[in-house]
Design an enzyme around this catalytic site. Structure first.
Site, PDB file in Angstrom:
ATOM      1  N   LYS A  73       0.850  -1.042   0.222  1.00 53.09           N
ATOM      2  CA  LYS A  73       0.035   0.090   0.022  1.00 53.09           C
ATOM      3  C   LYS A  73       0.877   1.207  -0.123  1.00 53.09           C
ATOM      4  CE  LYS A  73      -3.951   1.867   0.446  1.00 53.09           C
ATOM      5  NZ  LYS A  73      -3.646   3.024  -0.532  1.00 53.09           N
ATOM      6  N   LYS A  97       5.356   2.367   8.429  1.00 52.17           N
ATOM      7  CA  LYS A  97       4.333   2.914   8.687  1.00 52.17           C
ATOM      8  C   LYS A  97       2.807   1.912   8.918  1.00 52.17           C
ATOM      9  CE  LYS A  97       3.602   6.671   6.415  1.00 52.17           C
ATOM     10  NZ  LYS A  97       3.161   7.579   5.305  1.00 52.17           N
ATOM     11  N   LYS A 109       5.369   2.364  -2.904  1.00 47.85           N
ATOM     12  CA  LYS A 109       4.955   3.501  -3.336  1.00 47.85           C
ATOM     13  C   LYS A 109       5.410   3.776  -4.771  1.00 47.85           C
ATOM     14  CE  LYS A 109       4.755   7.726  -1.228  1.00 47.85           C
ATOM     15  NZ  LYS A 109       4.376   7.876   0.265  1.00 47.85           N
ATOM     16  N   THR A 193      -4.896  12.578   6.745  1.00 47.83           N
ATOM     17  CA  THR A 193      -3.455  12.577   6.932  1.00 47.83           C
ATOM     18  C   THR A 193      -3.272  13.533   8.180  1.00 47.83           C
ATOM     19  OG1 THR A 193      -2.794  12.230   4.706  1.00 47.83           O
ATOM     20  CG2 THR A 193      -0.906  13.042   6.139  1.00 47.83           C
ATOM     21  N   ASN A 224      -2.448  19.115   0.813  1.00 46.31           N
ATOM     22  CA  ASN A 224      -3.290  18.283   1.472  1.00 46.31           C
ATOM     23  C   ASN A 224      -3.189  18.480   2.854  1.00 46.31           C
ATOM     24  OD1 ASN A 224      -4.358  15.590   2.498  1.00 46.31           O
ATOM     25  ND2 ASN A 224      -6.042  16.332   1.222  1.00 46.31           N
ATOM     26  N   SER A 361      -7.395   5.242   4.298  1.00 48.12           N
ATOM     27  CA  SER A 361      -7.181   4.638   2.891  1.00 48.12           C
ATOM     28  C   SER A 361      -7.407   2.959   3.131  1.00 48.12           C
ATOM     29  CB  SER A 361      -5.880   4.127   2.274  1.00 48.12           C
ATOM     30  OG  SER A 361      -5.611   5.616   1.603  1.00 48.12           O
TER      31      SER A 361
HETATM   32  N1  GLU Z   1       0.710   8.858   0.411  1.00 46.27           N
HETATM   33  C1  GLU Z   1       0.167   8.546   1.765  1.00 46.27           C
HETATM   34  C2  GLU Z   1       1.230   8.558   2.823  1.00 46.27           C
HETATM   35  O1  GLU Z   1       2.377   8.488   2.353  1.00 46.27           O
HETATM   36  C3  GLU Z   1      -1.004   7.843   1.615  1.00 46.27           C
HETATM   37  C4  GLU Z   1      -0.767   6.463   1.386  1.00 46.27           C
HETATM   38  C5  GLU Z   1      -2.107   5.590   1.219  1.00 46.27           C
HETATM   39  O2  GLU Z   1      -3.057   6.169   1.552  1.00 46.27           O
HETATM   40  O3  GLU Z   1      -1.790   4.369   0.903  1.00 46.27           O
HETATM   41  O4  GLU Z   1       1.238   7.805   3.643  1.00 46.27           O
END
Ligand code: GLU
Length: 435
Positions: A73, A97, A109, A193, A224, A361
């Protein structure tokens, strides 16, 4: 990868963080060895027909770092400087994370090397759809699930989900999260976030007994994450004294109104110190400042909410905030982290502070798969419960071992990934099986 072999790559730096925390995680050496290697990476060329009829080829990346805990993810960023080293590092951080807040996900990513501000909307749509087509079966609801990141948003996620579903010929909204609500997105994903970081700050407020009205905050980045945290804290009585975007910042000792600033920025693309009442917006006295100056302001809470490597060895000793909430990924280098820890600065690390986004998410993915949608209050309450639980667990471990919250969050995360990897067998297990 790093050009100068003497300069460690970003990923090598991240691996040092892993090694430093590993000793507090009590996991098998094989777990740490596994976490040094991304599982799989894909680099694609994305041809896009531009509005003037010309053809341009962009470079796209996706890294699935580790999937011991579930499908991978993580977001997709559109940025000129995107490269393989950066995407791998960000995918590694996503692995930590997702585990730190106990999601059933591994980390990934993606990115496209593009300056999105120089593309029209239709070009951006073709680019986003082509990225999904080029990634083919690398992504999928049970394999790898993209989401928004730097310079991507709900509209981009909607295009990506739509393209995937067209290609597969089936309804599979769970392939991408952060979609518009009308396309299967979750309520509350837009400010998740920032809200996660906000809930953690509220816990800190209880522990330290501080008063929001007496707390000065500076926020770097007005995307955001930055806009929403400024808004949430301002509405809660905190003093937002400085904000910035990629062009620079504004400072006002008596406080700024993030909602008015955001409204004017949406209309004019410019960050201005304004206060709006009804349809009338008035300019306010303020000082202009650079992004570097913002970081060094005399504030209580500093919130880097833009990009990596902002607080470095060269400015860390000038940071005056006593608390840093890392809403960006990797805003503090390892050397700066050590300087700040020595000085007693409290850092809420990115893998906790900004985990609210990926947490909602996860809620979106769950709702898509069950076909049962939650209210906004349910989303907020579940987000609050999850983030505060893991924040306290991380804090307790940090106190027990007298280590930083970052080391503790890593240890907390590695422990869980370790259990998942060890459950599939280690050297001892296989050696004993042979006897
Ligand atoms: N891009 C966000 C992060 O760095 C969200 C990632 C997601 O929702 O999968 O945590």
């Amino acid at each position: 990868m790093s050009v100068d072999p003497r300069t460690p790559s970003q990923l090598q730096e991240a691996h040092r963080q892993l090694e430093e925390a590993a000793r507090y995680a009590e996991v098998h050496d094989e777990v740490i060895e596994k976490l040094h290697h991304p599982k799989e990476s894909k680099i694609v060329s994305i041809p896009v027909r531009m509005d003037d009829g010309s053809l341009r080829i962009f470079r796209g990346y996706r890294v699935r770092y580790n999937d011991a805990l579930g499908p991978t993810k993580g977001g997709v960023r559109y940025d000129r400087d995107v490269n393989a080293d950066e995407v791998s590092t960000l995918a590694f951080w996503m692995t930590i994370k997702c585990s730190a807040v106990h999601l059933p996900f591994g980390g990934a990513k993606g990115g496209i090397a593009v300056d999105p501000k120089r593309l029209s909307r239709t070009e951006l749509e073709r680019l986003s759809r082509s990225y999904v087509a080029a990634m083919g079966s690398f992504i999928g609801p049970d394999r790898d699930i993209p989401a928004p990141d730097l310079y991507t948003n709900a509209t981009v996620m909607g295009w990506m989900a739509d393209e995937y579903q067209k290609i597969r010929g089936e309804n599979t909204p769970a392939v991408v999260t952060g979609k518009p609500v009308a396309a299967g997105g979750s309520l509350g994903r837009d400010d998740a976030t920032a809200r996660g970081g906000y809930y953690i700050l509220k816990e800190l407020e209880k522990i330290r007994g501080c008063d929001p009205a007496e707390t000065k905050v500076a926020v770097q980045g007005f995307g955001n994450a930055g806009y929403h945290i400024a808004r949430l804290l301002h509405d809660d009585g905190y003093q937002i004294v400085a904000v910035s975007d990629s062009q620079g910042g504004i400072h006002r000792a008596s406080g700024l109104d993030p909602t008015s600033i955001h409204r004017v920025k949406e209309e004019t693309r410019e960050l201005r110190a304004v206060y709006c009442e009804g349809s009338v917006c008035r300019a306010q006295d303020h000082d202009d400042l650079t992004n570097e100056e913002l970081l060094e302001l005399d504030v209580d809470v500093l919130i880097p909410a833009a990009r990596e490597n902002q607080i470095t060895e060269s400015n860390a000793s000038r940071i005056r905030a006593s608390t840093i909430v890392e809403l960006a990924n990797g805003p503090t280098t390892r050397a700066a982290d050590a300087i700040l820890n020595d000085r007693g600065t409290l850092i809420i690390p990115d893998v906790l502070a900004n985990a609210g986004g990926v947490t909602v998410s996860y809620f979106e993915w769950t709702q898509n798969r069950s076909g049962y949608y939650w209210t906004l209050d349910e989303v907020h309450e579940r987000l609050r419960a999850r983030l505060t639980t893991h924040f306290h667990e991380v804090r307790n471990r940090a106190e027990r071992h007298d280590i930083s919250l970052r080391q503790s969050a890593y240890a907390h995360a590695i422990r869980r990934i370790g259990e998942a990897i060890e459950s599939r067998g280690t050297r001892e297990y296989f050696a004993s099986g042979l006897e």
